[in-house]
Design a protein around this motif. Structure first.
Motif, PDB file in Angstrom:
ATOM      1  N   LEU A 275       2.052  -8.869   4.307  1.00  0.00           N
ATOM      2  CA  LEU A 275       1.957  -8.361   3.244  1.00  0.00           C
ATOM      3  C   LEU A 275       1.600  -6.170   3.120  1.00  0.00           C
ATOM      4  CD1 LEU A 275       2.079  -8.141  -0.299  1.00  0.00           C
ATOM      5  CD2 LEU A 275      -0.592  -9.266   0.396  1.00  0.00           C
ATOM      6  N   ALA A 276       0.728  -6.525   3.693  1.00  0.00           N
ATOM      7  CA  ALA A 276       0.514  -4.896   4.758  1.00  0.00           C
ATOM      8  C   ALA A 276       1.571  -4.149   5.235  1.00  0.00           C
ATOM      9  CB  ALA A 276      -0.368  -4.209   4.800  1.00  0.00           C
ATOM     10  N   GLU A 277       2.005  -4.691   5.700  1.00  0.00           N
ATOM     11  CA  GLU A 277       3.217  -3.974   6.651  1.00  0.00           C
ATOM     12  C   GLU A 277       5.130  -4.012   5.727  1.00  0.00           C
ATOM     13  OE1 GLU A 277       3.873  -2.672   9.212  1.00  0.00           O
ATOM     14  OE2 GLU A 277       2.482  -3.758  10.073  1.00  0.00           O
ATOM     15  N   THR A 278       4.850  -4.808   4.610  1.00  0.00           N
ATOM     16  CA  THR A 278       5.503  -4.586   2.855  1.00  0.00           C
ATOM     17  C   THR A 278       5.667  -3.217   2.803  1.00  0.00           C
ATOM     18  OG1 THR A 278       6.013  -6.867   2.971  1.00  0.00           O
ATOM     19  CG2 THR A 278       6.590  -5.640   1.137  1.00  0.00           C
ATOM     20  N   ALA A 279       4.340  -3.366   2.470  1.00  0.00           N
ATOM     21  CA  ALA A 279       4.122  -1.442   1.034  1.00  0.00           C
ATOM     22  C   ALA A 279       4.306  -0.572   2.282  1.00  0.00           C
ATOM     23  CB  ALA A 279       2.325  -1.542   1.158  1.00  0.00           C
ATOM     24  N   VAL A 280       3.745  -0.684   3.708  1.00  0.00           N
ATOM     25  CA  VAL A 280       4.149   0.534   3.912  1.00  0.00           C
ATOM     26  C   VAL A 280       5.074   0.670   4.300  1.00  0.00           C
ATOM     27  CG1 VAL A 280       3.998   1.779   6.582  1.00  0.00           C
ATOM     28  CG2 VAL A 280       1.879   0.331   5.139  1.00  0.00           C
TER      29      VAL A 280
END
Length: 289
Positions: free
Chosen positions: A77-82
């Motif tokens: 999820l964090a990777e998707t945001a970035v």
């Protein structure tokens, strides 16, 4: 829910991740942040309602199926945001469950799931967010706890324990990363009227609305603080009362029938919820998200 304004397209527009965003408090937070012009990455296990929430705001926001009990899901999820927006500014750990009733009468599997969602999900979310925020030396993690953390309730023993643990986790992390440029905020709301709190009976003061919590979240983003009570006066009063002798606290609780909040459920609310319920209850905040 209506599209309040066009989504800003500037690359420096802050990006916010919200877990448990498909309904209740999470949905209210997403709606308010959208109106304030943030870019959003919304997460939930209820994919249909998650996409409905996102589409009602703007298809430009991201909607990601994520189970907060799985660390890999929140890392992704964090990777998707970035990857999608180029940055990660605020992470809101909102997803949670409210097991209620006598502990000995609750299903062990449900209790375990609530523990791993409420506390484990917050731990995984903090870790995933900080991996990106600390190198950037900016950002904020907002953990949704509950006033049950300072006023544990009969019938909500496990829930109260998980939210007290979230408060302790938040304070420990705050000290770990002091001076890093990243803020840790713990928000402790009173009971909130949502599907997840459908059988609970508010005492002392009326239940909050999801938007009351969303308003507190936006205030915390504008002015980061370590701990925020909602409503503030009730939070400080309950914190002060927790220092009284147990006998005094029990006597006061008996007078105001505090145990009725969770041990004597509202059957009308239970029937109404069963008629309208179409998906698993997931919240954030408490009790009642």
């Amino acid at each position: 829910m209506h599209d309040a304004a066009p989504l800003p397209q500037r690359l420096d527009t802050p990006v916010v991740v919200v877990t448990g965003a498909a309904r209740g408090i999470g949905q209210a937070i997403a709606t308010r942040l959208h109106r304030d012009g943030y870019r959003l990455v919304l997460a939930d296990v209820d994919v249909a309602r998650l996409h409905a929430t996102r589409d009602a705001l703007s298809p430009a926001h991201a909607a990601v199926r994520a189970d907060v009990t799985e660390a890999a899901d929140l890392d992704a999820l964090a990777e998707t945001a970035v990857q999608q927006f180029g940055r990660l500014d605020v992470w809101i750990n909102n997803a949670g469950l409210i097991p209620s009733g006598l502990l000995t009468e609750q299903n062990g599997t449900d209790l375990s799931r609530a523990w791993h969602t409420n506390l484990g999900g917050t731990v995984h979310g903090c870790r995933a967010a900080l991996h990106h925020m600390l190198p950037a030396r900016r950002g904020q993690v907002i953990n949704i706890a509950s006033l049950c953390a300072v006023k544990p309730l009969a019938g909500l023993a496990l829930y109260s324990a998980t939210k007290a643990a979230v408060v302790t986790l938040s304070e420990g992390l705050r000290r770990e990363i002091r001076g890093s440029g990243v803020h840790i905020t713990c928000l402790l709301p009173y009971m909130v009227t949502t599907d997840a709190s459908h059988t609970l009976r508010p005492r002392l003061v009326p239940a909050l609305r999801p938007d009351d919590v969303a308003r507190a979240v936006t205030g915390a983003i504008r002015r980061p603080r370590p701990r925020i009570y909602t409503p503030p006066l009730l939070g400080w009063a309950l914190t002060a009362a927790s220092r009284l002798p147990h006998g005094v606290r029990d006597a006061v609780d008996d007078v105001i029938r505090m145990d009725e909040l969770a041990l004597r459920p509202d059957q009308t609310g239970r029937r109404r919820f069963r008629r309208c319920r179409t998906a698993p209850k997931q919240h954030g905040g408490g009790p009642g998200n």
